[in-house]
Scaffold this motif. Structure first.
Motif, PDB file in Angstrom:
ATOM      1  N   THR A 189       0.852  -1.197   0.000  1.00 53.26           N
ATOM      2  CA  THR A 189       0.000   0.000   0.000  1.00 53.26           C
ATOM      3  C   THR A 189       0.884   1.242   0.000  1.00 53.26           C
ATOM      4  O   THR A 189       1.805   1.359   0.823  1.00 53.26           O
ATOM      5  CB  THR A 189      -0.925   0.014   1.237  1.00 53.26           C
ATOM      6  N   ALA A 239       0.832   5.438   0.152  1.00 50.79           N
ATOM      7  CA  ALA A 239       0.006   6.602   0.493  1.00 50.79           C
ATOM      8  C   ALA A 239       0.625   7.867  -0.100  1.00 50.79           C
ATOM      9  O   ALA A 239       1.809   8.144   0.113  1.00 50.79           O
ATOM     10  CB  ALA A 239      -0.098   6.743   2.007  1.00 50.79           C
ATOM     11  N   ASN A 240      -0.181   8.586  -0.844  1.00 49.77           N
ATOM     12  CA  ASN A 240       0.240   9.896  -1.369  1.00 49.77           C
ATOM     13  C   ASN A 240      -0.243  10.975  -0.425  1.00 49.77           C
ATOM     14  O   ASN A 240      -1.451  11.157  -0.269  1.00 49.77           O
ATOM     15  CB  ASN A 240      -0.401  10.140  -2.748  1.00 49.77           C
ATOM     16  N   ARG A 249       1.563  13.818  -8.407  1.00 49.26           N
ATOM     17  CA  ARG A 249       0.589  13.017  -7.653  1.00 49.26           C
ATOM     18  C   ARG A 249      -0.050  11.946  -8.546  1.00 49.26           C
ATOM     19  O   ARG A 249      -0.133  10.777  -8.175  1.00 49.26           O
ATOM     20  CB  ARG A 249      -0.492  13.918  -7.048  1.00 49.26           C
ATOM     21  N   THR A 250      -0.467  12.368  -9.749  1.00 46.25           N
ATOM     22  CA  THR A 250      -1.084  11.408 -10.668  1.00 46.25           C
ATOM     23  C   THR A 250      -0.101  10.296 -11.007  1.00 46.25           C
ATOM     24  O   THR A 250      -0.456   9.119 -11.073  1.00 46.25           O
ATOM     25  CB  THR A 250      -1.488  12.134 -11.973  1.00 46.25           C
ATOM     26  N   SER A 294       0.591   7.857  -8.143  1.00 49.93           N
ATOM     27  CA  SER A 294      -0.598   7.041  -7.940  1.00 49.93           C
ATOM     28  C   SER A 294      -0.708   5.968  -9.029  1.00 49.93           C
ATOM     29  O   SER A 294      -0.921   4.781  -8.755  1.00 49.93           O
ATOM     30  CB  SER A 294      -1.811   7.982  -7.951  1.00 49.93           C
ATOM     31  N   ALA A 316       2.047   3.273  -8.758  1.00 48.62           N
ATOM     32  CA  ALA A 316       1.750   2.268  -7.727  1.00 48.62           C
ATOM     33  C   ALA A 316       0.707   1.275  -8.239  1.00 48.62           C
ATOM     34  O   ALA A 316       0.849   0.055  -8.059  1.00 48.62           O
ATOM     35  CB  ALA A 316       1.252   2.969  -6.461  1.00 48.62           C
ATOM     36  N   ARG A 317      -0.329   1.785  -8.902  1.00 49.75           N
ATOM     37  CA  ARG A 317      -1.398   0.887  -9.382  1.00 49.75           C
ATOM     38  C   ARG A 317      -0.937   0.032 -10.552  1.00 49.75           C
ATOM     39  O   ARG A 317      -1.314  -1.122 -10.678  1.00 49.75           O
ATOM     40  CB  ARG A 317      -2.652   1.710  -9.706  1.00 49.75           C
ATOM     41  N   ASP A 367      -2.033  -1.119  -3.699  1.00 50.90           N
ATOM     42  CA  ASP A 367      -3.182  -0.277  -3.340  1.00 50.90           C
ATOM     43  C   ASP A 367      -2.656   1.129  -3.052  1.00 50.90           C
ATOM     44  O   ASP A 367      -1.497   1.298  -2.658  1.00 50.90           O
ATOM     45  CB  ASP A 367      -3.879  -0.818  -2.090  1.00 50.90           C
ATOM     46  N   THR A 368      -3.536   2.126  -3.215  1.00 42.33           N
ATOM     47  CA  THR A 368      -3.102   3.504  -2.971  1.00 42.33           C
ATOM     48  C   THR A 368      -4.084   4.214  -2.039  1.00 42.33           C
ATOM     49  O   THR A 368      -5.278   3.915  -2.027  1.00 42.33           O
ATOM     50  CB  THR A 368      -3.007   4.316  -4.282  1.00 42.33           C
ATOM     51  N   GLU A 397      -5.032   8.228  -1.213  1.00 37.84           N
ATOM     52  CA  GLU A 397      -4.823   9.593  -1.702  1.00 37.84           C
ATOM     53  C   GLU A 397      -5.247  10.585  -0.625  1.00 37.84           C
ATOM     54  O   GLU A 397      -6.437  10.727  -0.344  1.00 37.84           O
ATOM     55  CB  GLU A 397      -5.650   9.839  -2.975  1.00 37.84           C
TER      56      GLU A 397
END
Ligand code: CP
Length: 317
Positions: free
Chosen positions: A59, A61-62, A72-73, A76, A79-80, A85-86, A88
């Motif tokens: 997991t 976390a942003n 940020r995009t 995210s 990671a995906r 898992d993320t 936000e």
């Protein structure tokens, strides 16, 4: 440093870092390992389009306390793409407004079984602070004007993909050097990998003090243009300035904006880069931003590859 084959099954033993906080503290070998891993992941994911489940069960976390589109995009999605898992977190609407501190906010999010925290904050040192207070991996996604390590890495990866190596290249960072975390990360990374770096802009934004970092200082873009293999055009960060550092935006564009006339005087294979967001008509005209020498959108794609590589090296295996 040349490209090495990377085994994506196990994190290499020569990678010993728990966090990515800056490029200042990384060695040329560590920088090269991240770049090689990014290249390998880009290839394995068909240009960052396909999923690869190397981080399934993890997991990320942003935590963004400052605005962002690309970073940020990109973290995210990276990671995906890797199967993680993320979470936000955005500051507006959070319990920061009730007086919760940044460290407490981060510790509470970490308590939800998080493996890595990606943090952006306007205060220099925030990522370092979290690395002393949390147990999970911390990635600096920009701390005020200090550093933006993954931006530096994706810029350098883009140059390496187009030129093969950084060794002996002349790279000019043009614009608001004083307030630029991108400039600092680029300088550390580029110099360690053998490039000659010029910082160029008005003396109110580019002081002679930068020579201490082993870079060339220039105030006249036209005088250095013919020597540059790469121009990285940095945005004027009005939001970080207390006073206007030049008489008018029009004058800045006249003296330092990259336009058709300047392109005609540049090397025929010059690379035009910008970390984004760009101010069209200020540091770069639309025809240059969208022209054949521009690799600005390659930088964005490489941001995905670099962030996949960083997350894999920190929490993979
Ligand atoms: N280059 C960059 O950091 O862009 P964002 O502020 O949109 O993330």
């Amino acid at each position: 440093m040349t490209m090495q084959a990377v085994d994506l099954e196990v994190v290499p033993q020569n990678w010993t870092r728990s966090h990515l906080l800056d490029l200042e503290s990384l060695s040329a070998e560590e920088l090269t390992l991240i770049l090689d891993t990014a290249d390998a992941l880009k290839e394995r994911t068909d240009g960052c389009r396909r999923k690869i489940n190397l981080l399934a069960g993890r997991t990320i976390a942003n935590l963004f306390f400052e605005n962002s589109t690309r970073t940020r995009t990109s973290f995210s999605l990276a990671a995906r793409r890797m199967g993680a898992d993320t979470i936000e977190f955005v500051a507006s609407g959070s319990s920061l407004s009730k007086g919760e501190t940044v460290v407490d906010t981060a510790k509470n999010i970490e308590a939800m079984s998080v493996d890595a925290v990606v943090v952006r904050h306007r205060t220099p040192g925030t990522a370092h602070l979290l690395s002393h207070n949390l147990d999970c991996a911390i990635v600096n996604a920009g701390d005020g004007p200090h550093e933006h390590p993954t931006q530096g890495l994706l810029d350098i990866l883009t140059i390496r993909q187009h030129r093969g190596s950084l060794q002996g290249l002349t790279v000019a960072l043009v614009g608001d050097i004083a307030h630029s975390r991108t400039a600092r990360s680029n300088i550390w990374g580029l110099k360690k990998l053998g490039a000659h770096v010029i910082v160029c802009g008005p003396s109110t934004l580019v002081s002679r003090d930068w020579e201490k970092f082993g870079v060339e200082v220039a105030h006249n873009l036209d005088a250095i243009l013919h020597r540059c293999d790469v121009l990285n055009l940095l945005r004027i960060q009005f939001e970080r300035q207390y006073t206007r550092p030049f008489p008018s935006v029009r004058e800045y564009a006249f003296l330092y904006g990259m336009n058709r006339e300047r392109m005609a005087k540049a090397k025929s294979d010059i690379l035009i880069m910008a970390p984004g967001p760009i101010n069209r008509g200020v540091e770069i005209t639309p025809d240059v931003a969208d022209g054949p020498h521009s690799v600005i959108l390659d930088q964005v794609t490489n941001g995905l590859a670099v962030r996949m590589a960083v997350l894999w090296l920190l929490v993979g295996g």
